[in-house]
Motif scaffolding. Sequence first.
Motif, PDB file in Angstrom:
ATOM      1  N   GLU A 128       0.842  -1.215   0.000  1.00 37.68           N
ATOM      2  CA  GLU A 128       0.000   0.000   0.000  1.00 37.68           C
ATOM      3  C   GLU A 128       0.867   1.252   0.000  1.00 37.68           C
ATOM      4  O   GLU A 128       0.580   2.236  -0.689  1.00 37.68           O
ATOM      5  N   ALA A 129       1.958   1.200   0.775  1.00 36.43           N
ATOM      6  CA  ALA A 129       2.852   2.368   0.843  1.00 36.43           C
ATOM      7  C   ALA A 129       3.497   2.602  -0.525  1.00 36.43           C
ATOM      8  O   ALA A 129       3.634   3.750  -0.981  1.00 36.43           O
ATOM      9  N   ILE A 130       3.868   1.487  -1.212  1.00 37.33           N
ATOM     10  CA  ILE A 130       4.471   1.617  -2.553  1.00 37.33           C
ATOM     11  C   ILE A 130       3.461   2.238  -3.522  1.00 37.33           C
ATOM     12  O   ILE A 130       3.784   3.136  -4.296  1.00 37.33           O
ATOM     13  N   HIS A 131       2.225   1.741  -3.409  1.00 34.57           N
ATOM     14  CA  HIS A 131       1.184   2.285  -4.286  1.00 34.57           C
ATOM     15  C   HIS A 131       1.011   3.789  -4.063  1.00 34.57           C
ATOM     16  O   HIS A 131       0.898   4.576  -5.004  1.00 34.57           O
ATOM     17  N   LEU A 132       1.040   4.126  -2.777  1.00 35.57           N
ATOM     18  CA  LEU A 132       0.881   5.537  -2.412  1.00 35.57           C
ATOM     19  C   LEU A 132       2.016   6.377  -2.996  1.00 35.57           C
ATOM     20  O   LEU A 132       1.796   7.436  -3.584  1.00 35.57           O
ATOM     21  N   SER A 133       3.241   5.883  -2.827  1.00 40.84           N
ATOM     22  CA  SER A 133       4.355   6.710  -3.306  1.00 40.84           C
ATOM     23  C   SER A 133       4.373   6.734  -4.830  1.00 40.84           C
ATOM     24  O   SER A 133       4.733   7.737  -5.444  1.00 40.84           O
ATOM     25  N   ARG A 134       3.926   5.630  -5.490  1.00 39.44           N
ATOM     26  CA  ARG A 134       3.863   5.646  -6.951  1.00 39.44           C
ATOM     27  C   ARG A 134       2.834   6.675  -7.425  1.00 39.44           C
ATOM     28  O   ARG A 134       3.063   7.420  -8.378  1.00 39.44           O
TER      29      ARG A 134
END
Length: 476
Positions: free
Chosen positions: A276-282
């Motif tokens: 989820e954090a990766i998705h957010l930063s992407r």
Amino acid sequence: MIHSLWMRLLLAFMLVLGVALGGMSFLASRSTTTEFHGFLERRTEVGFRRFLEGVSRYYTENQGWSGVQVFVERGAQLTGDHVLLADNSGTIVADSDGTMMGQPVGRLQRGASVVVKGTKVGTVYLNPGRDPGPPPGQAPGPAPEVSGAAFLTSVNRSILLSAAAAAVLALVLTVVLSRRILRPIEALTAAARAMERGDLAQRVPVKSSDEVRELAVAFNSMAASLARNEDLRKNMVTDVAHELRTPLSNIRGYLEAMRDGVLAPDAKTLDSAHEEAIHLSRLVDDLQELALAEAGQLRLDRSATDLADVADRAARALGPQASAKGIGLSAEIPEGLPPVDIDPGRIGQVLQNLLSNALAHTPGGGSVTVGARRAAGQLEVWVSDTGSGIPSEQLQSIFERFYRVDPSRARSTGGSGIGLAISRQMVEAHGGRIWAESDVGRGSVFRFTLPLAGSQGGDGRPSAARSRKPSGVRSV
Ligand code: ADP
């Protein structure tokens, strides 16, 4: 008032009109006067010569001047001139006015001789009071008679009156026409003012077929684009908030569940939160990239690049995803394609985005192909799939940010809804164009064009167009 376009149009019209009418009147009056004088001179000269012949015939027939007064009076009546006849001794023997009879000629020196059989028998003086110079037949003729002057005055007055009437009529027409010309501009001004106050629904009627029409069309399309951008801006804030909320609340949910002991902080839970954090930063990266691209601040590191390499790399990156879904991923890049002038990183990103979309919307067993060909002095690149397809009315909209054909699938495909918007900005930053063609239920083709690097020799056609698979890409 004087600076208003209407006033300036009016003044310009009036100036042109004034010069035209003034010039025309001046020339008409001048040529009328000249022609009229010429006519009078010719008429007087011929008439006078005939009169002289008549006088000399009279002398021959009457062997002298007795009774010539009546003859002279009649002749003068015909021409309207004042005529004097003097005998050889210089005594006036006939006066058409009848006032100088018997008087010496005196200072009236220049007359026309009356000759009979080679001998001068008298002298005729024409209009002695006005003394225009040499008598007719010897030099320029006498001045025009009084009625001629009156005629000229009246002609000139008519010309002036006509010019004045034309000027008044032209003034009225100018006012009417300039109002007509300016009406659409006034409508444009009113619409622009309303838009300034925030009413972006303003449009102006497109009626005429001139430059003003083009202005109205341009204004309307500008207004439509402003309204669209305003809508996008409003939606953007909502969309961004919405997009950020989901991964954030997921991360929050994981953290709270772990804190409350509902979920064990094991590798699986941490992986999910990390995803989820990766998705957010992407998403944040994408948004920043899109903002830069839309502001025209995208830095391109361009060089002459072989597209096959870029396509190979993109396909290799998506290979595992394709295999996992059981989709055949292949490349059809003919050999011998001219190099393109691109930033390989950015175009690789576009290709990866298109390939990843294609894989996301293609069911297992389907196929995704990346290809390229030379077209109209550019390189056309495409990514085709045998997936769900896109309804034709949405083919334009999918390039808008946060647009999703099926909003319910929002994040199930992992997409943020701005991949195609970024792709479009990147392709356009390269001077190319991107578009999609689709057949619902049968698949889609995304195409974009790229500029060729420098000038290429030959016709650039591939010498051997053959299908090849990029290394590292597996067909399933
Ligand atoms: P996302 O990140 O949601 O994929 P994109 O901007 O890349 O956003 O794409 C916008 C929308 O266009 C997608 O949500 C999807 O509905 C549609 N779309 C894009 N590519 C394809 C494709 N190959 N087949 C079907 N629909 C597609």
